[in-house]
Motif scaffolding. Sequence first.
Motif, PDB file in Angstrom:
ATOM      1  N   ASP A  69     -12.021   8.387   5.326  1.00 28.94           N
ATOM      2  CA  ASP A  69     -12.041   6.441   5.312  1.00 28.94           C
ATOM      3  C   ASP A  69     -11.077   5.904   4.477  1.00 28.94           C
ATOM      4  OD1 ASP A  69     -14.431   7.592   6.778  1.00 28.94           O
ATOM      5  OD2 ASP A  69     -15.615   6.888   4.483  1.00 28.94           O
ATOM      6  N   HIS A  70      -9.483   6.470   4.639  1.00 30.76           N
ATOM      7  CA  HIS A  70      -8.571   6.168   3.303  1.00 30.76           C
ATOM      8  C   HIS A  70      -7.261   6.417   3.988  1.00 30.76           C
ATOM      9  CE1 HIS A  70      -7.833   5.593  -0.717  1.00 30.76           C
ATOM     10  NE2 HIS A  70      -7.019   5.115  -0.461  1.00 30.76           N
ATOM     11  N   ILE A 101      -4.488   0.519  13.493  1.00 31.36           N
ATOM     12  CA  ILE A 101      -5.411   1.329  12.918  1.00 31.36           C
ATOM     13  C   ILE A 101      -6.551   1.555  13.249  1.00 31.36           C
ATOM     14  CG2 ILE A 101      -6.215   3.078  10.694  1.00 31.36           C
ATOM     15  CD1 ILE A 101      -3.978   1.620   9.243  1.00 31.36           C
ATOM     16  N   ALA A 102      -7.816   0.832  13.473  1.00 34.07           N
ATOM     17  CA  ALA A 102      -8.949   0.652  14.069  1.00 34.07           C
ATOM     18  C   ALA A 102      -8.454   1.572  15.387  1.00 34.07           C
ATOM     19  CB  ALA A 102      -9.361  -0.340  14.411  1.00 34.07           C
ATOM     20  N   SER A 125      -8.143   5.143  15.297  1.00 35.24           N
ATOM     21  CA  SER A 125      -8.616   6.026  14.975  1.00 35.24           C
ATOM     22  C   SER A 125      -9.482   6.067  16.499  1.00 35.24           C
ATOM     23  CB  SER A 125      -9.187   5.212  13.617  1.00 35.24           C
ATOM     24  OG  SER A 125      -8.417   4.872  12.576  1.00 35.24           O
ATOM     25  N   PHE A 146       0.724  -0.857  -0.246  1.00 32.88           N
ATOM     26  CA  PHE A 146       0.172   0.058   0.296  1.00 32.88           C
ATOM     27  C   PHE A 146       0.478   1.154   0.160  1.00 32.88           C
ATOM     28  CE2 PHE A 146      -3.539  -2.272   2.839  1.00 32.88           C
ATOM     29  CZ  PHE A 146      -3.883  -2.645   1.069  1.00 32.88           C
ATOM     30  N   GLN A 166      -9.247   8.104   8.855  1.00 30.30           N
ATOM     31  CA  GLN A 166     -10.401   7.390   9.105  1.00 30.30           C
ATOM     32  C   GLN A 166     -10.765   7.871   9.910  1.00 30.30           C
ATOM     33  OE1 GLN A 166      -8.801   2.452   8.410  1.00 30.30           O
ATOM     34  NE2 GLN A 166      -9.495   3.282  10.901  1.00 30.30           N
ATOM     35  N   SER A 167     -10.764   9.010  11.441  1.00 30.19           N
ATOM     36  CA  SER A 167     -11.194   9.442  11.878  1.00 30.19           C
ATOM     37  C   SER A 167     -12.235  10.412  11.076  1.00 30.19           C
ATOM     38  CB  SER A 167     -10.570  10.107  13.491  1.00 30.19           C
ATOM     39  OG  SER A 167     -10.103   8.905  13.795  1.00 30.19           O
ATOM     40  N   ASP A 178     -10.281  -3.262   1.564  1.00 31.92           N
ATOM     41  CA  ASP A 178      -8.533  -3.798   1.033  1.00 31.92           C
ATOM     42  C   ASP A 178      -8.667  -6.010   1.088  1.00 31.92           C
ATOM     43  OD1 ASP A 178      -8.535  -2.429  -0.978  1.00 31.92           O
ATOM     44  OD2 ASP A 178      -6.801  -1.563   0.393  1.00 31.92           O
ATOM     45  N   TYR A 179      -9.536  -6.053   2.047  1.00 32.52           N
ATOM     46  CA  TYR A 179      -8.776  -7.247   3.028  1.00 32.52           C
ATOM     47  C   TYR A 179     -10.533  -8.817   3.773  1.00 32.52           C
ATOM     48  CZ  TYR A 179      -4.097  -6.885   1.841  1.00 32.52           C
ATOM     49  OH  TYR A 179      -2.960  -7.159   0.705  1.00 32.52           O
ATOM     50  N   ILE A 206     -17.429   2.900   7.476  1.00 31.80           N
ATOM     51  CA  ILE A 206     -17.489   3.041   6.080  1.00 31.80           C
ATOM     52  C   ILE A 206     -18.608   2.840   5.141  1.00 31.80           C
ATOM     53  CG2 ILE A 206     -15.046   3.534   5.756  1.00 31.80           C
ATOM     54  CD1 ILE A 206     -15.051   1.148   4.501  1.00 31.80           C
ATOM     55  N   SER A 207     -19.137   3.428   4.625  1.00 30.42           N
ATOM     56  CA  SER A 207     -20.381   3.170   3.509  1.00 30.42           C
ATOM     57  C   SER A 207     -20.052   1.743   2.482  1.00 30.42           C
ATOM     58  CB  SER A 207     -20.930   4.018   2.688  1.00 30.42           C
ATOM     59  OG  SER A 207     -19.456   3.664   1.330  1.00 30.42           O
ATOM     60  N   PHE A 259       0.412   4.573   9.624  1.00 28.60           N
ATOM     61  CA  PHE A 259      -0.839   4.281  10.556  1.00 28.60           C
ATOM     62  C   PHE A 259      -1.148   5.635  11.435  1.00 28.60           C
ATOM     63  CE2 PHE A 259       1.905   0.479  10.943  1.00 28.60           C
ATOM     64  CZ  PHE A 259       0.762  -0.294  11.052  1.00 28.60           C
ATOM     65  N   LEU A 294     -18.422   1.575  -0.118  1.00 26.96           N
ATOM     66  CA  LEU A 294     -17.236   2.321  -0.297  1.00 26.96           C
ATOM     67  C   LEU A 294     -16.268   0.337   0.008  1.00 26.96           C
ATOM     68  CD1 LEU A 294     -14.288   4.176  -0.692  1.00 26.96           C
ATOM     69  CD2 LEU A 294     -14.746   4.750   2.123  1.00 26.96           C
ATOM     70  N   HIS A 330      -0.467   3.653   3.601  1.00 29.31           N
ATOM     71  CA  HIS A 330      -1.614   3.976   4.310  1.00 29.31           C
ATOM     72  C   HIS A 330      -0.479   4.087   6.127  1.00 29.31           C
ATOM     73  CE1 HIS A 330      -4.629   1.811   2.072  1.00 29.31           C
ATOM     74  NE2 HIS A 330      -4.166   2.970   1.533  1.00 29.31           N
ATOM     75  N   ILE A 378     -18.070   7.374  -5.819  1.00 28.36           N
ATOM     76  CA  ILE A 378     -17.533   5.854  -5.799  1.00 28.36           C
ATOM     77  C   ILE A 378     -17.674   4.648  -6.534  1.00 28.36           C
ATOM     78  CG2 ILE A 378     -17.289   3.697  -4.213  1.00 28.36           C
ATOM     79  CD1 ILE A 378     -18.357   5.757  -1.269  1.00 28.36           C
ATOM     80  N   MET A 436     -13.647   0.404   9.450  1.00 25.72           N
ATOM     81  CA  MET A 436     -13.544   1.824   9.448  1.00 25.72           C
ATOM     82  C   MET A 436     -12.738   2.562   8.114  1.00 25.72           C
ATOM     83  SD  MET A 436     -12.562   2.136  13.262  1.00 25.72           S
ATOM     84  CE  MET A 436     -12.933   1.238  14.725  1.00 25.72           C
ATOM     85  N   GLY A 437     -12.667   1.553   7.433  1.00 21.88           N
ATOM     86  CA  GLY A 437     -11.211   3.031   6.270  1.00 21.88           C
ATOM     87  C   GLY A 437     -10.999   1.278   4.802  1.00 21.88           C
ATOM     88  N   THR A 438     -10.692   2.378   4.359  1.00 29.23           N
ATOM     89  CA  THR A 438     -10.194   1.251   3.227  1.00 29.23           C
ATOM     90  C   THR A 438      -9.056  -0.201   2.758  1.00 29.23           C
ATOM     91  OG1 THR A 438      -8.814   2.924   2.096  1.00 29.23           O
ATOM     92  CG2 THR A 438     -10.712   3.331   1.282  1.00 29.23           C
ATOM     93  N   THR A 439      -7.961   0.445   4.200  1.00 30.07           N
ATOM     94  CA  THR A 439      -6.793  -1.060   4.432  1.00 30.07           C
ATOM     95  C   THR A 439      -7.886  -1.542   5.063  1.00 30.07           C
ATOM     96  OG1 THR A 439      -5.614   0.679   5.338  1.00 30.07           O
ATOM     97  CG2 THR A 439      -4.632  -0.915   5.799  1.00 30.07           C
ATOM     98  N   LEU A 446     -17.486   4.713  12.939  1.00 27.72           N
ATOM     99  CA  LEU A 446     -16.768   5.305  12.167  1.00 27.72           C
ATOM    100  C   LEU A 446     -17.258   3.981  10.690  1.00 27.72           C
ATOM    101  CD1 LEU A 446     -13.615   5.979  14.025  1.00 27.72           C
ATOM    102  CD2 LEU A 446     -15.093   7.948  13.391  1.00 27.72           C
ATOM    103  N   ALA A 456      -5.116   6.693  10.509  1.00 27.18           N
ATOM    104  CA  ALA A 456      -5.916   7.030  11.562  1.00 27.18           C
ATOM    105  C   ALA A 456      -6.371   8.100  11.518  1.00 27.18           C
ATOM    106  CB  ALA A 456      -5.141   6.847  12.956  1.00 27.18           C
ATOM    107  N   ARG A 491     -16.672  -1.939  -3.023  1.00 27.46           N
ATOM    108  CA  ARG A 491     -15.412  -0.986  -3.948  1.00 27.46           C
ATOM    109  C   ARG A 491     -13.701  -1.904  -3.782  1.00 27.46           C
ATOM    110  NH1 ARG A 491     -12.665  -0.138  -7.231  1.00 27.46           N
ATOM    111  NH2 ARG A 491     -11.916   1.748  -8.753  1.00 27.46           N
ATOM    112  N   HIS A 492     -13.527  -1.414  -2.492  1.00 24.91           N
ATOM    113  CA  HIS A 492     -11.830  -1.436  -2.687  1.00 24.91           C
ATOM    114  C   HIS A 492     -11.788  -3.626  -2.111  1.00 24.91           C
ATOM    115  CE1 HIS A 492      -9.571   1.640  -1.510  1.00 24.91           C
ATOM    116  NE2 HIS A 492     -10.319   2.531  -1.615  1.00 24.91           N
TER     117      HIS A 492
END
Lengths: 236, 236, 236, 236
Positions: free
Chosen positions: A168-169, B194-195, B198, A27, A106-107, B120-121, B208-209, A99, B212, A97, A137, B114-117, B206, A103, B215-216
């Motif tokens: 969010d990214h 990261i969570a 955050s 990433f 994401q917040s 992605d997984y 995400i939609s 850390f 999103l 990405h 999106i 909470m985010g795209t990281t 937090l 964070a 999409r990831h």
Amino acid sequence: MKYSALRKAVLDANFELYESGLVISTFGNVSAIDRQNGIVAIKPSGVSYKAMNTSDIVVTDLDGTIIDGDMRPSSDLDTHIELYKSFKAIGAVVHTHSFYATAWAQSGRAIPAMGTTHADYFNGTIPVTRQLTDAEIRDDYVRNTGRVIAEALGNNDPLAIPAALVNDHGPFCWGVDAADAVHNAEMLEAVARIAFHSRQISQESLEISAALLDRHFQRKHGKSATYGQPARSKQV
Amino acid sequence: MKYSALRKAVLDANFELYESGLVISTFGNVSAIDRQNGIVAIKPSGVSYKAMNTSDIVVTDLDGTIIDGDMRPSSDLDTHIELYKSFKAIGAVVHTHSFYATAWAQSGRAIPAMGTTHADYFNGTIPVTRQLTDAEIRDDYVRNTGRVIAEALGNNDPLAIPAALVNDHGPFCWGVDAADAVHNAEMLEAVARIAFHSRQISQESLEISAALLDRHFQRKHGKSATYGQPARSKQV
Amino acid sequence: MKYSALRKAVLDANFELYESGLVISTFGNVSAIDRQNGIVAIKPSGVSYKAMNTSDIVVTDLDGTIIDGDMRPSSDLDTHIELYKSFKAIGAVVHTHSFYATAWAQSGRAIPAMGTTHADYFNGTIPVTRQLTDAEIRDDYVRNTGRVIAEALGNNDPLAIPAALVNDHGPFCWGVDAADAVHNAEMLEAVARIAFHSRQISQESLEISAALLDRHFQRKHGKSATYGQPARSKQV
Amino acid sequence: MKYSALRKAVLDANFELYESGLVISTFGNVSAIDRQNGIVAIKPSGVSYKAMNTSDIVVTDLDGTIIDGDMRPSSDLDTHIELYKSFKAIGAVVHTHSFYATAWAQSGRAIPAMGTTHADYFNGTIPVTRQLTDAEIRDDYVRNTGRVIAEALGNNDPLAIPAALVNDHGPFCWGVDAADAVHNAEMLEAVARIAFHSRQISQESLEISAALLDRHFQRKHGKSATYGQPARSKQV
């Protein structure tokens, strides 16, 4: 090999980024632009840093069409291109990405200037973008990511605030060249980390005064900069 | 040596796990399954990573009976076997006590996307199991650990959410093969870290939609994945 | 050289402690006891780990009188001796200022068993001592530090809870021998770190059930331990 | 080369500072004073640590005029000089942006003595300066930074509290010589880190008693110090 100097600079900056510890897995990506020739050199998608060499760097035009290279470019290419179109003075873009910056992203919070470490590199709040709509999106997502970054920067000079957090990214950073952009990514992570811990100690507003913000940014970046050695415009 | 290819893959994955820094002391193990032959290869119990070699990897059948090998298998073997029985598409299982994932597990909290990281997984919330009852702890504890993981996954596709947190304990991850499962364990720890940060910055929800998130995840894992190079299904 | 085997074990354990990253500056020491001969071998005071060799290890009797060695013993010697007198089954003592364990100690809080990582090594809450009185600080401070540790352990088996936090100060750990005591110090720091983060995620009581606590401790340490290889009583 | 011994000590201390991990980018500098000759040797401004050698160290008088050296001195020179003028017993000054100390500085909070690690090096609260006024930022900013540090120390013995946090900025430390000042900077960061985590565990006042504070500081620094080996006044 064509464009070998630009490719080499992008490859070296990707290695520097990897060694900085800012990259989680694959990433992370660096690109640089040659504005005279209207071309962008960027890291290939999902390739291990250890295995990468100069010929793997992909060269595209400003429509994202591959001009030279056998690999598929980073899937973030369109964000990079959008930033080159919006910010005419920048020469390179970095995405990580990392850390603490992630964070904050994401917040959904911008990072106010809480101290002089911040002020030395960022002449004000590091903005966070608004969240993308579902429509943004679904269609042209990667380019829209670049568009909300430009929107978040607004009228600020991109070289005075060389980073933004995509909601969010995670962070995108930029600079005059690839080495400068990577250095800004490193400083963003340091600033985000210190800001995180400062906020944990005190929930008060910790924003520094305009006088201090300006004093430090000008010391390093202004016309009468007093930091570093005279012959060098900026120390990396 | 019998099953040397499977054993080698398991040994290499255990080394990769150790080098990733996810393992506290000897609290980590990787197994892989050969579904055609109905056998599982797993790390021996409590053996130092530095001293391990291919012949130390223990081979059992799906009842946990040792088929080949002189060592005692990981004391978590029955959890691994239970997961292989519940999740037919997976080829390997990894258990660690990695710091941030274990902190979430000890807190009894699932990790929302909470985010795209994360996206992605993991195509949704990483679930936490319910606490085991005293009876489940007394009798068949290790197998029951696998059962509550399967219960927590519910109807989710295990390859879309390749991890769960065992309440009061720590994470189990899985994947198509041993290298993939270890990579998922590394990404789980990054996502958990990261969570954690955050949530310290903002106590708001937090998540995400769905747009999103999808999409990831599809970008990397869907049929029309655009990430990585065409010839490779997934970059590790 | 006299007592060279005991000295060598103490030296190696001090090196292992240093390499574990638990030691801030020279704030760390290991001792071991030879109960048959009534002697203790301990790290010299304030000596750099890099420069230490076997002959620097100081040998004293149980009154703290130097029996062999040219150096001044660790200034914590009297605490070690007090622990050897109170806890007859232990063979070594370790003191560090490791970060997370010291933060708990400075906060005056014991560490409850919040998960199985804790339960695998500590069969219950890791106690914190009461604060020393001014009189106890003024006179015989170092020995009194050992006394409040013994007081905090109370009727617990020291090998079932092989650590305590000295209020306002930091952790002391012990074990059957020097290597075991250092391993317990490493596990204490890991447990303290995970507990810190668990509490940040959730302010609820996170104490695990007695059934789970017992299940895990007995798995590694009980008479019918199922962890590790049969020929080895304990994996380090 | 003139003043080569002082330069060498400053160069070595800058390397030690860099290797300690306390320095973000080039944000760190060490100087030392030769009081007999009234000269100060200091790191050049914005030069990479890797490339620095003895001749790059800049030598100035106590007015900040360069006596010897081809490089521009650290932009923090006037703060160092102000500290040498205010604190007659100190022989060296160190400035860093180390993470935890800087977080406390950005939060505008002093660090109370919460434990013996603190007491071993700092005989009381590590003060934070008041914020500089806009006028103090505009005119003679760097020297004013030194002035508010001296103001914050007040009547305390600078060698009993060898550090202060500059509000909105970061730490300055000092000591009897360059190696001692760097060691104090390392201990400040360790103390700031443990204090941060202690406060996260408990919001109560965690200040230790005067008796314990004194007991530990005197053990290492007092006339009847019992720490370290007799021939050495202080272990670094």
